[in-house]
Design a protein around this motif. Sequence first.
Motif: not given
Length: 125
Positions: A1-30
């Motif tokens: 089983q693979l568990q995935l957790v996203e993070s990094g979302g939020g409120l940003v103004q037009p033209g701005g940037s965000l970096r989302l991350s997806c962290a995997a656990s429980g099994s090899s993401v490879d």
Amino acid sequence: QLQLVESGGGLVQPGGSLRLSCAASGSSVDYHNIGWFRQAPGKEREGISCIGRRGGITNYADSVEGRFTISRDNAKSTVDLQMNSLRPEDTAVYYCAADQSPCYDYLRAGWGDYWGQGTQVTVSS
């Protein structure tokens, strides 16, 4: 089983940037290709990017091509989505998903054996 957790979302103004991350656990993401999807209120889920198991293959939807960059670090079991030049129409809940099926197939209904819970991205002034 693979568990995935996203993070990094939020409120940003037009033209701005965000970096989302997806962290995997429980099994090899490879062994999995990782896709990013989003769903805005009242709209169908949209596949926006996918990265192959070794990171050498990437796919982007036309709507994000040139603005978003997907990358992965298998040693850290993370897949990131760098989002630049954000627009109000990028507002959505963003999900990562994993599948052993290849990225050229990631827009197929049913792709994604494992899904995260999603992270909200809001682009607004």
